[in-house]
Enzyme design. Structure first.
Site, PDB file in Angstrom:
ATOM      1  N   LYS A   1      40.832  39.414  32.263  1.00 23.28           N
ATOM      2  CA  LYS A   1      40.055  40.454  32.954  1.00 23.28           C
ATOM      3  C   LYS A   1      40.917  41.679  33.267  1.00 23.28           C
ATOM      4  O   LYS A   1      40.566  42.792  32.902  1.00 23.28           O
ATOM      5  CB  LYS A   1      39.471  39.923  34.276  1.00 23.28           C
ATOM      6  CG  LYS A   1      38.509  38.774  34.131  1.00 23.28           C
ATOM      7  CD  LYS A   1      37.876  38.403  35.468  1.00 23.28           C
ATOM      8  CE  LYS A   1      38.898  38.000  36.522  1.00 23.28           C
ATOM      9  NZ  LYS A   1      39.505  36.687  36.335  1.00 23.28           N
TER      10      LYS A   1
ATOM     11  N   ARG B   1      32.158  37.303  43.001  1.00 21.09           N
ATOM     12  CA  ARG B   1      32.628  36.001  42.549  1.00 21.09           C
ATOM     13  C   ARG B   1      31.723  34.867  43.032  1.00 21.09           C
ATOM     14  O   ARG B   1      31.976  33.716  42.716  1.00 21.09           O
ATOM     15  CB  ARG B   1      34.031  35.748  43.106  1.00 21.09           C
ATOM     16  CG  ARG B   1      35.151  35.911  42.075  1.00 21.09           C
ATOM     17  CD  ARG B   1      36.456  35.706  42.806  1.00 21.09           C
ATOM     18  NE  ARG B   1      37.570  35.366  41.974  1.00 21.09           N
ATOM     19  CZ  ARG B   1      38.428  36.227  41.432  1.00 21.09           C
ATOM     20  NH1 ARG B   1      38.236  37.507  41.541  1.00 21.09           N
ATOM     21  NH2 ARG B   1      39.475  35.798  40.760  1.00 21.09           N
TER      22      ARG B   1
ATOM     23  N   ARG C   1      52.559  33.787  32.833  1.00 15.87           N
ATOM     24  CA  ARG C   1      52.612  34.938  33.737  1.00 15.87           C
ATOM     25  C   ARG C   1      53.446  34.621  34.975  1.00 15.87           C
ATOM     26  O   ARG C   1      54.137  35.487  35.501  1.00 15.87           O
ATOM     27  CB  ARG C   1      51.203  35.364  34.151  1.00 15.87           C
ATOM     28  CG  ARG C   1      51.220  36.616  35.011  1.00 15.87           C
ATOM     29  CD  ARG C   1      49.851  37.220  35.204  1.00 15.87           C
ATOM     30  NE  ARG C   1      49.006  36.367  36.017  1.00 15.87           N
ATOM     31  CZ  ARG C   1      47.737  36.633  36.295  1.00 15.87           C
ATOM     32  NH1 ARG C   1      47.169  37.714  35.793  1.00 15.87           N
ATOM     33  NH2 ARG C   1      47.028  35.827  37.047  1.00 15.87           N
TER      34      ARG C   1
ATOM     35  N   ARG D   1      53.964  35.671  40.384  1.00 15.71           N
ATOM     36  CA  ARG D   1      52.867  35.629  41.371  1.00 15.71           C
ATOM     37  C   ARG D   1      52.801  34.239  41.987  1.00 15.71           C
ATOM     38  O   ARG D   1      52.775  33.236  41.272  1.00 15.71           O
ATOM     39  CB  ARG D   1      51.541  35.945  40.660  1.00 15.71           C
ATOM     40  CG  ARG D   1      51.053  37.340  40.894  1.00 15.71           C
ATOM     41  CD  ARG D   1      49.848  37.652  40.065  1.00 15.71           C
ATOM     42  NE  ARG D   1      48.661  36.884  40.412  1.00 15.71           N
ATOM     43  CZ  ARG D   1      47.460  37.134  39.911  1.00 15.71           C
ATOM     44  NH1 ARG D   1      47.300  38.125  39.058  1.00 15.71           N
ATOM     45  NH2 ARG D   1      46.427  36.400  40.255  1.00 15.71           N
TER      46      ARG D   1
ATOM     47  N   ARG E   1      41.583  27.725  41.556  1.00 14.28           N
ATOM     48  CA  ARG E   1      40.933  28.957  41.082  1.00 14.28           C
ATOM     49  C   ARG E   1      39.956  28.643  39.949  1.00 14.28           C
ATOM     50  O   ARG E   1      38.851  29.179  39.893  1.00 14.28           O
ATOM     51  CB  ARG E   1      41.990  29.963  40.608  1.00 14.28           C
ATOM     52  CG  ARG E   1      42.659  30.695  41.759  1.00 14.28           C
ATOM     53  CD  ARG E   1      44.081  31.098  41.450  1.00 14.28           C
ATOM     54  NE  ARG E   1      44.196  32.180  40.491  1.00 14.28           N
ATOM     55  CZ  ARG E   1      45.325  32.431  39.816  1.00 14.28           C
ATOM     56  NH1 ARG E   1      46.402  31.683  39.994  1.00 14.28           N
ATOM     57  NH2 ARG E   1      45.371  33.436  38.978  1.00 14.28           N
TER      58      ARG E   1
HETATM   59  P1  B4P Z   1      43.975  38.048  33.599  1.00 10.80           P
HETATM   60  O1  B4P Z   1      42.848  37.122  33.333  1.00 10.80           O
HETATM   61  O2  B4P Z   1      43.782  39.468  33.183  1.00 10.80           O
HETATM   62  O3  B4P Z   1      44.309  37.804  35.128  1.00 10.80           O
HETATM   63  P2  B4P Z   1      43.685  38.423  36.428  1.00 10.80           P
HETATM   64  O4  B4P Z   1      42.815  39.602  36.170  1.00 10.80           O
HETATM   65  O5  B4P Z   1      44.841  38.663  37.307  1.00 10.80           O
HETATM   66  O6  B4P Z   1      42.684  37.330  36.978  1.00 10.80           O
HETATM   67  P3  B4P Z   1      42.828  36.253  38.127  1.00 10.80           P
HETATM   68  O7  B4P Z   1      41.468  35.639  38.230  1.00 10.80           O
HETATM   69  O8  B4P Z   1      43.981  35.388  37.827  1.00 10.80           O
HETATM   70  O9  B4P Z   1      43.228  36.995  39.459  1.00 10.80           O
HETATM   71  P4  B4P Z   1      42.497  37.985  40.474  1.00 10.80           P
HETATM   72  O10 B4P Z   1      43.474  39.071  40.637  1.00 10.80           O
HETATM   73  O11 B4P Z   1      41.119  38.389  40.064  1.00 10.80           O
HETATM   74  O12 B4P Z   1      45.294  37.672  32.814  1.00 10.80           O
HETATM   75  C1  B4P Z   1      45.992  36.486  32.949  1.00 10.80           C
HETATM   76  C2  B4P Z   1      47.217  36.433  32.010  1.00 10.80           C
HETATM   77  O13 B4P Z   1      46.797  36.218  30.669  1.00 10.80           O
HETATM   78  C3  B4P Z   1      48.058  37.708  31.946  1.00 10.80           C
HETATM   79  O14 B4P Z   1      49.402  37.353  32.092  1.00 10.80           O
HETATM   80  C4  B4P Z   1      47.847  38.294  30.570  1.00 10.80           C
HETATM   81  O15 B4P Z   1      49.005  38.878  30.026  1.00 10.80           O
HETATM   82  C5  B4P Z   1      47.453  37.097  29.744  1.00 10.80           C
HETATM   83  N1  B4P Z   1      46.494  37.418  28.696  1.00 10.80           N
HETATM   84  C6  B4P Z   1      45.390  38.173  28.838  1.00 10.80           C
HETATM   85  N2  B4P Z   1      44.711  38.241  27.647  1.00 10.80           N
HETATM   86  C7  B4P Z   1      45.437  37.492  26.745  1.00 10.80           C
HETATM   87  C8  B4P Z   1      45.288  37.172  25.349  1.00 10.80           C
HETATM   88  N3  B4P Z   1      44.244  37.602  24.618  1.00 10.80           N
HETATM   89  N4  B4P Z   1      46.214  36.377  24.770  1.00 10.80           N
HETATM   90  C9  B4P Z   1      47.278  35.925  25.491  1.00 10.80           C
HETATM   91  N5  B4P Z   1      47.481  36.202  26.796  1.00 10.80           N
HETATM   92  C10 B4P Z   1      46.588  36.991  27.420  1.00 10.80           C
HETATM   93  O16 B4P Z   1      42.333  37.121  41.804  1.00 10.80           O
HETATM   94  C11 B4P Z   1      43.436  36.591  42.501  1.00 10.80           C
HETATM   95  C12 B4P Z   1      43.017  36.016  43.862  1.00 10.80           C
HETATM   96  O17 B4P Z   1      42.488  37.092  44.714  1.00 10.80           O
HETATM   97  C13 B4P Z   1      41.879  34.986  43.858  1.00 10.80           C
HETATM   98  O18 B4P Z   1      42.353  33.677  43.620  1.00 10.80           O
HETATM   99  C14 B4P Z   1      41.297  35.160  45.310  1.00 10.80           C
HETATM  100  O19 B4P Z   1      42.086  34.500  46.250  1.00 10.80           O
HETATM  101  C15 B4P Z   1      41.406  36.647  45.541  1.00 10.80           C
HETATM  102  N6  B4P Z   1      40.153  37.352  45.155  1.00 10.80           N
HETATM  103  C16 B4P Z   1      40.038  38.256  44.128  1.00 10.80           C
HETATM  104  N7  B4P Z   1      38.760  38.703  44.059  1.00 10.80           N
HETATM  105  C17 B4P Z   1      38.056  38.070  45.052  1.00 10.80           C
HETATM  106  C18 B4P Z   1      36.686  38.090  45.466  1.00 10.80           C
HETATM  107  N8  B4P Z   1      35.765  38.855  44.851  1.00 10.80           N
HETATM  108  N9  B4P Z   1      36.303  37.315  46.516  1.00 10.80           N
HETATM  109  C19 B4P Z   1      37.197  36.547  47.158  1.00 10.80           C
HETATM  110  N10 B4P Z   1      38.507  36.460  46.798  1.00 10.80           N
HETATM  111  C20 B4P Z   1      38.949  37.208  45.751  1.00 10.80           C
END
Ligand code: B4P
Length: 189
Positions: free
Chosen positions: A14, A89, A128, A134, A146
């Protein structure tokens, strides 16, 4: 002008794809996860409220998250389109977002879901953890939590957008550039 959501489990790409989509469409990316992490790092009151939940892989309480998103959507840069990454979410957040958009007198154009299998997600998050350090990626229990919350809270919420005819699904497996190309094809449709 585009107003959209990107949804998918942790590790589906994402954040990675949001940056690229927003550059292409000239809209602002709003990631709730990034806002929480910036506040935790900065030691703000919001950061102190959110930290225990983020570190454990739990959802930050809706009251905190909804207020934060409504404030962010009121900034000038969101007036010409936005991509919400990681929000909503759960169903309560969908209702809250519906109300916010109604107050702003705007509507969503598309909800993009990125899919990937569980093994791949876990491998990406572990990688990552090594690169970025992280806390929620380093802890296997937090990763599992998660992914579990995605299945129980977020997947039912995605079905709601599917029933509204807004959902477009894209395979998130494979090369990052290939995934971006798939997304741009879908968005140009
Ligand atoms: P991403 O999937 O891009 O990770 P993210 O956006 O950080 O999502 P995540 O769900 O983990 O965290 P968020 O910040 O939303 O990438 C993951 C990895 O994969 C990266 O290292 C990337 O390089 C790699 N990658 C991507 N595409 C690839 C490909 N094609 N091939 C190989 N590798 C690839 O949320 C974090 C925390 O915040 C949650 O647990 C919660 O506590 C809180 N939170 C966020 N939103 C919330 C909400 N709406 N309500 C309540 N809590 C919330």
């Amino acid at each position: 002008m585009t107003r959209m959501l990107i949804v998918g489990p942790a590790g589906s790409g994402k954040g990675t794809q949001s940056t690229r989509i927003c550059q292409d469409l000239g809209i602002v990316a709003i990631s709730t996860g990034d806002i929480f992490r910036a506040n935790i790092k900065g030691g703000t009151e919001l950061g102190r409220e959110a930290q225990q939940y983020v570190d454990a892989g739990e959802l930050v309480p809706d009251s905190v998250t909804n207020r934060m998103v409504e404030d962010r959507l009121s900034w000038d840069d969101a007036a010409s389109g936005f991509l919400l990454d990681g929000y909503p979410r759960n169903r309560a957040q969908v209702t809250a977002l519906d109300e916010m958009l109604e107050r702003l007198d705007v509507s969503l154009d598309v909800v993009l879901e990125l899919t990937a299998d569980r093994e791949e997600l876990i491998q990406r998050l572990k990688k990552r953890a090594e690169i970025e350090g992280r806390d929620d990626d380093a802890d296997e229990d937090a990763i599992r939590r998660r992914l579990e919350l995605f299945d129980t809270e977020t997947a039912p919420m995605i079905a709601e957008y599917e029933s509204r005819g807004l959902l477009r699904r894209v395979d998130g497996l494979g090369d990052i550039d290939d995934v971006t190309a798939r997304i741009m094809d879908v968005l140009k449709d």
